[in-house]
Design a protein around this motif. Structure first.
Motif, PDB file in Angstrom:
ATOM      1  N   LEU A  88       0.801  -1.225   0.000  1.00  6.08           N
ATOM      2  CA  LEU A  88       0.000   0.000   0.000  1.00  6.08           C
ATOM      3  C   LEU A  88       0.837   1.280   0.000  1.00  6.08           C
ATOM      4  O   LEU A  88       0.542   2.187  -0.766  1.00  6.08           O
ATOM      5  CB  LEU A  88      -0.980  -0.010   1.175  1.00  6.08           C
ATOM      6  N   PRO A  89       1.888   1.391   0.827  1.00  3.89           N
ATOM      7  CA  PRO A  89       2.681   2.626   0.772  1.00  3.89           C
ATOM      8  C   PRO A  89       3.335   2.855  -0.584  1.00  3.89           C
ATOM      9  O   PRO A  89       3.412   3.981  -1.064  1.00  3.89           O
ATOM     10  CB  PRO A  89       3.742   2.434   1.854  1.00  3.89           C
ATOM     11  N   LEU A  90       3.784   1.779  -1.242  1.00  3.70           N
ATOM     12  CA  LEU A  90       4.390   1.922  -2.566  1.00  3.70           C
ATOM     13  C   LEU A  90       3.361   2.388  -3.595  1.00  3.70           C
ATOM     14  O   LEU A  90       3.646   3.244  -4.430  1.00  3.70           O
ATOM     15  CB  LEU A  90       5.002   0.592  -3.020  1.00  3.70           C
ATOM     16  N   LEU A  91       2.167   1.838  -3.514  1.00  2.00           N
ATOM     17  CA  LEU A  91       1.112   2.254  -4.446  1.00  2.00           C
ATOM     18  C   LEU A  91       0.694   3.696  -4.195  1.00  2.00           C
ATOM     19  O   LEU A  91       0.454   4.453  -5.142  1.00  2.00           O
ATOM     20  CB  LEU A  91      -0.090   1.314  -4.333  1.00  2.00           C
ATOM     21  N   GLU A  92       0.611   4.097  -2.936  1.00  3.33           N
ATOM     22  CA  GLU A  92       0.256   5.480  -2.605  1.00  3.33           C
ATOM     23  C   GLU A  92       1.317   6.444  -3.106  1.00  3.33           C
ATOM     24  O   GLU A  92       1.007   7.489  -3.672  1.00  3.33           O
ATOM     25  CB  GLU A  92       0.064   5.626  -1.087  1.00  3.33           C
TER      26      GLU A  92
END
Length: 118
Positions: A88-92
């Motif tokens: 999730l942090p990478l996608l955000e």
């Protein structure tokens, strides 16, 4: 070659499933705080939670298979998590950050996978 493995004290861990766990630390997707994880040979990812008894309570564990007493009264629980949670942090970040202004202006727009990890 020198053996650099360290001897860790015995701890009591209750885990879902069977098999050896390889422990590692990752950042929590929401808070960015470090969180302990374990990976099994079947690629399952488990989040490790630590429950510590109150200071006033003296606690220890008698481990029958090891025939020893574990003096640290903490109980470690390993529960399965979805590995996508860690992405999730990478996608955000690939989406353009976490600011609400950017989120509204680029809602639903993501970069190709090659750009997100490149």
């Amino acid at each position: 070659a020198r053996d650099t493995r360290q001897t860790m004290p015995t701890r009591l861990l209750v885990a879902h499933g069977e098999g050896e766990l390889i422990f590692f630390v990752a950042r929590h997707p929401r808070t960015s705080d470090p969180m302990m994880l374990g990976r099994r040979a079947d690629s399952a990812i488990l989040e490790v939670h630590r429950h510590v008894p109150p200071k006033a309570a003296k606690a220890s564990w008698l481990v029958a298979g090891l025939e020893q007493v574990v003096q640290d009264g903490a109980l470690y629980l390993a529960t399965p998590i979805d590995p996508l949670l860690l992405l999730l942090p990478l996608l955000e970040r690939a989406r353009g950050g976490a600011s609400s202004l950017k989120r509204e202006s680029s809602a639903g727009l993501y970069k190709p996978l090659s750009e997100a990890f490149g």
